[in-house]
Design an enzyme around this catalytic site. Structure first.
Site, PDB file in Angstrom:
ATOM      1  N   TYR A 143       0.825  -1.202   0.000  1.00  0.00           N
ATOM      2  CA  TYR A 143       0.000   0.000   0.000  1.00  0.00           C
ATOM      3  C   TYR A 143       0.864   1.259   0.000  1.00  0.00           C
ATOM      4  O   TYR A 143       1.544   1.563   0.980  1.00  0.00           O
ATOM      5  CB  TYR A 143      -0.932   0.024   1.208  1.00  0.00           C
ATOM      6  CG  TYR A 143      -1.854  -1.173   1.325  1.00  0.00           C
ATOM      7  CD1 TYR A 143      -2.135  -1.985   0.234  1.00  0.00           C
ATOM      8  CD2 TYR A 143      -2.437  -1.509   2.540  1.00  0.00           C
ATOM      9  CE1 TYR A 143      -2.975  -3.083   0.346  1.00  0.00           C
ATOM     10  CE2 TYR A 143      -3.279  -2.600   2.667  1.00  0.00           C
ATOM     11  CZ  TYR A 143      -3.540  -3.381   1.567  1.00  0.00           C
ATOM     12  OH  TYR A 143      -4.373  -4.472   1.686  1.00  0.00           O
ATOM     13  N   HIS A 158       0.363 -11.909   1.315  1.00  0.00           N
ATOM     14  CA  HIS A 158      -0.632 -11.089   0.622  1.00  0.00           C
ATOM     15  C   HIS A 158      -1.233 -11.809  -0.592  1.00  0.00           C
ATOM     16  O   HIS A 158      -2.433 -11.701  -0.863  1.00  0.00           O
ATOM     17  CB  HIS A 158       0.025  -9.775   0.183  1.00  0.00           C
ATOM     18  CG  HIS A 158      -0.926  -8.652  -0.009  1.00  0.00           C
ATOM     19  ND1 HIS A 158      -0.541  -7.344   0.037  1.00  0.00           N
ATOM     20  CD2 HIS A 158      -2.254  -8.618  -0.252  1.00  0.00           C
ATOM     21  CE1 HIS A 158      -1.578  -6.554  -0.167  1.00  0.00           C
ATOM     22  NE2 HIS A 158      -2.629  -7.309  -0.357  1.00  0.00           N
ATOM     23  N   GLY A 161     -18.189  -3.479  -0.713  1.00  0.00           N
ATOM     24  CA  GLY A 161     -18.121  -3.496  -2.160  1.00  0.00           C
ATOM     25  C   GLY A 161     -17.338  -2.372  -2.792  1.00  0.00           C
ATOM     26  O   GLY A 161     -17.744  -1.832  -3.816  1.00  0.00           O
ATOM     27  N   ARG A 162     -16.200  -1.996  -2.194  1.00  0.00           N
ATOM     28  CA  ARG A 162     -15.342  -0.937  -2.737  1.00  0.00           C
ATOM     29  C   ARG A 162     -16.122   0.364  -2.939  1.00  0.00           C
ATOM     30  O   ARG A 162     -15.965   1.064  -3.937  1.00  0.00           O
ATOM     31  CB  ARG A 162     -14.684  -1.403  -4.037  1.00  0.00           C
ATOM     32  CG  ARG A 162     -13.856  -2.669  -3.858  1.00  0.00           C
ATOM     33  CD  ARG A 162     -13.141  -3.069  -5.126  1.00  0.00           C
ATOM     34  NE  ARG A 162     -12.459  -4.359  -4.994  1.00  0.00           N
ATOM     35  CZ  ARG A 162     -11.242  -4.524  -4.480  1.00  0.00           C
ATOM     36  NH1 ARG A 162     -10.565  -3.485  -4.065  1.00  0.00           N
ATOM     37  NH2 ARG A 162     -10.703  -5.725  -4.406  1.00  0.00           N
ATOM     38  N   GLY A 163     -16.976   0.659  -1.943  1.00  0.00           N
ATOM     39  CA  GLY A 163     -17.759   1.889  -1.971  1.00  0.00           C
ATOM     40  C   GLY A 163     -19.120   1.744  -2.604  1.00  0.00           C
ATOM     41  O   GLY A 163     -19.963   2.644  -2.478  1.00  0.00           O
TER      42      GLY A 163
END
Length: 333
Positions: free
Chosen positions: A56, A122, A204-206
């Site tokens: 990240y 990851h 849901g990713r926004g």
């Protein structure tokens, strides 16, 4: 709903914080002072599980989390990830033991700590047996650099192979109303093995929030540009489903995000959700779900509106799917 759940040797509130979007993946990151404000607001709201990764921001997120939360280190469960990092500006999957050991030392320095509570692989490196990668993680536990290990985006079969080498405290897979892959194997396997299932992108990713993104407003560099569900070919149909879900939530006095999170947490007492956000108000809305009692019939209705049978488009592009070891389910990929 049990508001606290186990993850390895730790007990944490069932809603943690995914820190990725404070440094990565969704366009220009927030200003450092705003990111710090969000992290401290999460701590103040009772969040104790903070999830970051070497990938990240190519290390920037670990540095941010370490700098801001360092003074509160004994109050939190600190999770990070290895095996997928930034190399010369590119995302690289590398699960070789020597890379895992080096990445761990770099993470400890960036996080400003001498031990990481939960350290995940990851992504599975297809060129390295999972037993070798997990063996390196087990070595980090033996060295006192890591307290518990986890895996991310792997199948039930891979989880079992890894668990035979060293107990896997947590499996982090995408899980939400519109991403049901864990129901094809890992939801049951984690329950059987005593492994926490940590659901990333549970809203849901926004998409499952009060204001789903308009495609025209997605900034350059936003990873959703490459996700088929967020394209003109599929998004309108998904928005129609979301409108049904919004009506259901409003009728019960809930926000869409709260209904979505309550649904995820209802899937098992071993399930933990780690939504990410840049908004303090949204953060508080998410955490508030821990105090709500959502009827089972409402959750079942939500699960019928959005599922792998109703959602339009896969969760990842075809080029990305070979990197993901999880079970696939229809359009969900």
């Amino acid at each position: 709903m049990n508001a606290f759940r186990g993850i390895g040797p730790f007990e944490v509130p069932a809603v943690g914080l995914g820190c990725m979007n404070l440094s990565h993946a969704y366009g220009t990151p927030p200003a450092p002072e705003d990111a710090a404000k969000l992290l401290l607001a999460a701590l103040d709201a009772g969040v104790t599980l903070f999830d970051t990764a070497a990938l990240y921001g190519f290390g920037a997120n670990e540095e941010l989390v370490g700098r801001v939360l360092g003074p509160y280190r004994e109050q939190i469960v600190l999770a990070s990830k290895c095996g997928m990092t930034g190399v010369d500006g590119r995302r690289v999957i590398d699960g070789r033991p020597e890379t895992i050991r080096r990445t761990a030392d770099e993470a400890l320095a960036r996080l400003g700590t001498d031990v990481i509570d939960l350290y995940y692989l990851h992504r599975l490196d297809g060129s390295v047996p999972v037993e070798e990668s997990v063996g390196a993680l087990a070595g980090l536990v033996a060295a006192g650099k890591v307290r518990a290990i986890g895996l991310s985006e792997v199948s039930a079969a891979t989880l079992r192979r890894a668990h035979a080498v060293h107990p896997v405290a947590a499996l982090q897979n995408e899980y939400s109303l519109w991403t049901r892959n864990p129901e094809r194997g890992t939801l049951a396997a984690t329950r059987e093995l005593g492994t926490a299932l940590v659901a990333f992108s549970p809203v849901g990713r926004g998409f499952l929030t009060g204001a789903p993104p308009a495609l025209a407003d997605l900034p350059p560099g936003d990873i959703r540009h490459a996700m088929p569900r967020f394209t003109d070919a599929h998004y309108p149909a998904n928005l129609a489903l979301r409108a049904e879900l919004a009506d259901l939530a409003a009728g019960a006095g809930l926000t869409v995000a709260q209904l979505a999170l309550a649904w995820v947490l209802s899937r098992g007492e071993h399930v933990i959700a780690i939504p990410g956000t840049r908004s303090v108000d949204h953060l508080r809305e998410d955490v508030a779900v821990l105090g709500l009692d959502v009827p089972a019939d409402l959750l079942a209705a939500a699960g019928r509106i959005l599922s792998d049978e109703t959602v339009h488009g896969s969760r990842y592009a075809e080029a990305t799917l070979p990197e993901i070891d999880t079970e696939r389910c229809g359009a969900a990929g």
